[in-house]
Design a protein around this motif. Structure first.
Motif, mmCIF file in Angstrom:
data_model
loop_
_atom_site.group_PDB
_atom_site.id
_atom_site.type_symbol
_atom_site.label_atom_id
_atom_site.label_comp_id
_atom_site.label_asym_id
_atom_site.label_seq_id
_atom_site.Cartn_x
_atom_site.Cartn_y
_atom_site.Cartn_z
ATOM 1 N N ASN A 76 0.761 -1.118 -0.027
ATOM 2 C CA ASN A 76 -0.043 0.050 -0.093
ATOM 3 C C ASN A 76 0.879 1.275 0.137
ATOM 4 O O ASN A 76 0.496 2.263 -0.600
ATOM 5 C CB ASN A 76 -1.069 0.043 1.180
ATOM 6 C CG ASN A 76 -0.161 -0.188 2.491
ATOM 7 O OD1 ASN A 76 0.871 -0.320 2.644
ATOM 8 N ND2 ASN A 76 -0.704 0.304 3.600
ATOM 9 N N GLY A 77 2.014 1.061 0.798
ATOM 10 C CA GLY A 77 2.683 2.690 0.775
ATOM 11 C C GLY A 77 3.201 2.968 -0.408
ATOM 12 O O GLY A 77 3.589 4.023 -0.506
ATOM 13 N N ALA A 78 3.502 2.173 -1.574
ATOM 14 C CA ALA A 78 4.069 2.709 -2.807
ATOM 15 C C ALA A 78 3.021 3.375 -3.704
ATOM 16 O O ALA A 78 3.240 4.082 -4.613
ATOM 17 C CB ALA A 78 4.440 1.360 -3.445
ATOM 18 N N PHE A 79 1.668 3.364 -3.152
ATOM 19 C CA PHE A 79 0.739 3.879 -3.835
ATOM 20 C C PHE A 79 0.834 5.585 -4.407
ATOM 21 O O PHE A 79 0.678 5.912 -5.114
ATOM 22 C CB PHE A 79 -0.584 3.445 -3.367
ATOM 23 C CG PHE A 79 -1.712 4.280 -4.089
ATOM 24 C CD1 PHE A 79 -2.245 3.877 -5.290
ATOM 25 C CD2 PHE A 79 -2.271 5.781 -3.543
ATOM 26 C CE1 PHE A 79 -3.420 4.353 -5.884
ATOM 27 C CE2 PHE A 79 -3.321 6.156 -4.427
ATOM 28 C CZ PHE A 79 -3.964 5.288 -5.545
ATOM 29 N N TYR A 80 1.370 6.211 -3.278
ATOM 30 C CA TYR A 80 1.440 7.824 -3.274
ATOM 31 C C TYR A 80 2.512 8.021 -4.001
ATOM 32 O O TYR A 80 2.688 9.430 -4.107
ATOM 33 C CB TYR A 80 1.240 8.035 -2.058
ATOM 34 C CG TYR A 80 -0.214 7.958 -1.482
ATOM 35 C CD1 TYR A 80 -1.057 8.784 -1.914
ATOM 36 C CD2 TYR A 80 -0.586 6.595 -0.709
ATOM 37 C CE1 TYR A 80 -2.491 8.674 -1.428
ATOM 38 C CE2 TYR A 80 -1.876 6.721 -0.296
ATOM 39 C CZ TYR A 80 -2.955 7.375 -0.741
ATOM 40 O OH TYR A 80 -4.364 7.324 -0.290
ATOM 41 N N GLY A 81 3.330 7.153 -4.418
ATOM 42 C CA GLY A 81 4.698 7.388 -5.330
ATOM 43 C C GLY A 81 4.180 7.737 -6.781
ATOM 44 O O GLY A 81 4.686 8.287 -7.456
#
Lengths: 188, 188
Positions: free
Chosen positions: B44-49
């Motif tokens: 999930n963390g990679a989404f906002y990249g």
DNA sequence: TGTACATCAGTGAACGCGCGTTCACTGATGTAC
DNA sequence: TGTACATCAGTGAACGCGCGTTCACTGATGTAC
């Protein structure tokens, strides 16, 4: 504070009516219990005295008779014929006013993702509205059923797309093109 | 752990593709960021990249070209005409397979409740698909536009209702009645 | 008809949960020399 | 070409928030006498 049985029955009806409007306007996921209850003039805690769950409420909203919105025009003795109904259904006012509009068009997308009672009641209501349409169609009974179903699809599709679209001109074109197409069929 | 730029671009495309499928299957609200990223093989963390927000992703999914689903049949040189396309669009397989189906039919209900970029892109895609339909219609250009719009409405409405309904027989009747209605128009 | 009390519709705070989003950290990439 | 290091895509836990749902409590209702 307890209220009279008559008042409790009114409250229940009020929750159902508010929920139907809010669900049609915002979708099943878009309207929460607290919001629904506030709209009915009550607080969230009272909800579960009237309904087993949000799903239960959704199912009962889908089964609402008489069906709300333009369909009341097709009720017996209203004097509005097929053309008048189509014009009202595919009117720009109906595009704007989701809360008071057709339940089928407002919730068909949501209903497809539901399971159990919600979808079952939605199905039943869909069949009922097809029958309502069937009753005002001319011609032999066998052909009327098919024409009612394709007319229903055209109505729901045009309204749904007109609502989804950001451009009023395109929305109006969708409505007018569908009205013309349905009229052409009527005269053929 | 950083990946190569090429890999990052692939990941971004993978998120878009997975999101498009999951949104079509479950709706905008039905698919969460964590689920979308897992489907793309990421966390999930990679989404906002890759995207500014879920709304941003939704908007980009709505703008997907070429439009997914049966619309690829209408692409130039595929050899499938209007009748073939209508048959494919209103096929029971398309009712069942939401994830790989028409974006318009799957998300029109959700799009109507969105604001800003999502709805704008959805509108643009709707107009594009109408143009695609227009290109395979016979007759004068002026009439073709209206016929494309009413055909689009009928297709989307029939598929949406067929999906919403719990009864396979009723769903098939909706599809067949609409196919017959569209064919009748074609021969008239 | 009046009184005493059990019933229960409604209140409002609290619960666990999943959501969209943030962030300190990791470690392979790609650049500078 | 080889080495040193800044960059940054991806990780995974954490955040606040609103959701559906629960529950101890309130007080008017409606019944029993």
């Amino acid at each position: 504070m307890k209220v009279s049985r008559a008042q409790a029955a009114e409250n229940r009806a009020s929750i159902l009516a508010s929920a139907s409007r809010l669900f049609r306007a915002k979708g099943f996921d878009g309207a929460g219990i607290t919001e629904l209850m506030q709209a009915a003039g009550l607080t969230n805690g009272a909800f579960y005295g009237h309904f087993a769950s949000k799903d239960d409420l959704m199912a009962q909203v889908c089964a609402a008779v008489p069906p709300p919105g333009p369909w009341s025009l097709l009720a017996e003795g209203s004097g509005v014929g097929l053309d008048g109904f189509i014009t009202a259904y595919l009117h720009p006012d109906h595009v704007r006013n989701r809360a008071d509009g057709c339940l089928l068009a407002a919730l068909a997308g949501d209903a497809a993702r539901q399971i159990g009672p919600v979808r079952r009641r939605f199905t039943h209501t869909t069949a009922q509205l097809a029958d309502l349409l069937c009753a005002v169609l001319p011609g032999a009974a066998a052909r009327r059923r098919d024409r009612a179903l394709s007319t229903l699809a055209a109505l729901v599709g045009a309204l749904t797309l007109a609502r989804a679209v950001d451009d009023p001109a395109l929305a109006d074109q969708l409505l007018r093109a569908t009205i013309a197409s349905l009229r052409r069929r009527g005269s053929a």
